[in-house]
Design a protein around this motif. Structure first.
Motif, PDB file in Angstrom:
ATOM      1  N   HIS A 116     -90.400  10.437 -43.564  1.00 51.12           N
ATOM      2  CA  HIS A 116     -91.041   9.266 -44.189  1.00 51.12           C
ATOM      3  C   HIS A 116     -92.452   9.041 -43.643  1.00 51.12           C
TER       4      HIS A 116
ATOM      5  N   HIS B  14     -91.801   1.836 -33.808  1.00 49.23           N
ATOM      6  CA  HIS B  14     -92.860   1.641 -34.801  1.00 49.23           C
ATOM      7  C   HIS B  14     -93.894   0.632 -34.327  1.00 49.23           C
TER       8      HIS B  14
ATOM      9  N   TRP C 222     -88.768  11.786 -32.721  1.00 49.86           N
ATOM     10  CA  TRP C 222     -90.087  11.478 -32.175  1.00 49.86           C
ATOM     11  C   TRP C 222     -90.444  12.482 -31.090  1.00 49.86           C
TER      12      TRP C 222
ATOM     13  N   HIS D 295     -94.216   2.914 -45.060  1.00 55.77           N
ATOM     14  CA  HIS D 295     -93.717   3.078 -43.688  1.00 55.77           C
ATOM     15  C   HIS D 295     -93.628   1.723 -42.981  1.00 55.77           C
TER      16      HIS D 295
ATOM     17  N   ASP E 278     -94.227   9.983 -34.719  1.00 58.22           N
ATOM     18  CA  ASP E 278     -93.089   9.863 -35.624  1.00 58.22           C
ATOM     19  C   ASP E 278     -93.013  11.139 -36.461  1.00 58.22           C
TER      20      ASP E 278
HETATM   21 MN   MN3 Z   1     -91.070   5.961 -39.039  1.00 55.57          MN
END
Ligand code: MN3
Length: 204
Positions: A169, A82, A131, A27, A165
Motif C-alpha cells: 500500500h 505510521h 518494515w 495511505h 514501510d
Molecule cells: Mn503503511
C-alpha cells in the motif's frame, strides 16, 4: 483519551514525484486512519488503557488482556509506525544524516553509501508486508533491522529512528511490483534533520 490520526506536516502532493499524492492520501487518510479506529475499538473494552502511553502497551504486550493483544499489536503498531513514518519524510531539508548521526553511521556501517545499501537490501528482502528500520539497540548502538506486519522495534526494546514501510500500500499505485524502485526513490524525501535529532535524544 482516545488515539487520533496525526496531521501530516506537508501536503499529500509535496513528496511528488518520489511518492505520489494519491498513495499518500490513501495511505494516511484510509490505512493509517483504520489502524487508529481499530486500536480505539480494542481499547474501549478496557478504557483505563487509554491512560498508558501506546509505546508502553506495545513494549509489554503480554501484560495486556489476551483478547486485545493482537489488535493492539497490529493496529497500535500500525499507528506508531505510521506516525513515525510521516515525520521521517519531508520535501525539503538535509539530504543526508547530520551531526552525531552522520558520524555514528560512518563508524557503524563504513559510509553513508554502505548504510544505504544495507538498509535497501534489508527492505527488499522483507518477505511480504513489513518494515525496514534504522534503530538504536538497548546498548545505544545503531542497527538495521526488519519487522513483519506492523511489529515495531519497540517490542525488542529498540528505539526506531527511521522506518521504511514496505507494505504494497506504500508504493503499489506508482511502482507496482517494483519495490526496489520505490526504495531508490524514497531517499530523496527522507527527513534527515528529524532522524538525526531523534538519534541524539535516543543516545543522550
Ligand atoms: Mn503503511
Amino acid at each position: 483519551m482516545t488515539h487520533t490520526l496525526p496531521q501530516l506536516p506537508y501536503d499529500y502532493s509535496q513528496l511528488e514525484p518520489h511518492i505520489d499524492a494519491q498513495t499518500m492520501q490513501i495511505h494516511h487518510s484510509k490505512h493509517h486512519a483504520t489502524y487508529v479506529a481499530k486500536l480505539n475499538a480494542a481499547l474501549e473494552q478496557f478504557p483505563e488503557l487509554f491512560e498508558t502511553p501506546l509505546e508502553e502497551l506495545i513494549a509489554d504486550l503480554d501484560k495486556l488482556p489476551q483478547e486485545i493483544q493482537s489488535a493492539v499489536r497490529n493496529n497500535g503498531g500500525g499507528h506508531l509506525n505510521h506516525t513515525l513514518f510521516w515525520k521521517i519524510l519531508t520535501p525539503g531539508g538535509s539530504k543526508q544524516p547530520i551531526k552525531q548521526l552522520a558520524v555514528a553511521i560512518e563508524q557503524t556501517f563504513g559510509s553513508f553509501e554502505d548504510f544505504k545499501k544495507e538498509l535497501q537490501t534489508t527492505a527488499i528482502n522483507r518477505f511480504g508486508s513489513g518494515w525496514a528500520w534504522l534503530s538504536v539497540d538497548e546498548k545505544g548502538k545503531l542497527i538495521i533491522e526488519s519487522t513483519p506486519n506492523q511489529d515495531t522495534p519497540l517490542m525488542h526494546n529498540h528505539t526506531p529512528l527511521l522506518g521504511i514501510d514496505v507494505w504494497e500500500h506504500a508504493y503499489y499505485l506508482k511502482y507496482q511490483n517494483k519495490r526496489p524502485d520505490y526504495l531508490e526513490a524514497i531517499w530523496n524525501v527522507i527527513n534527515w534533520d528529524n532522524v538525526s535529532e531523534r538519534y541524539e535524544e535516543a543516545t543522550q
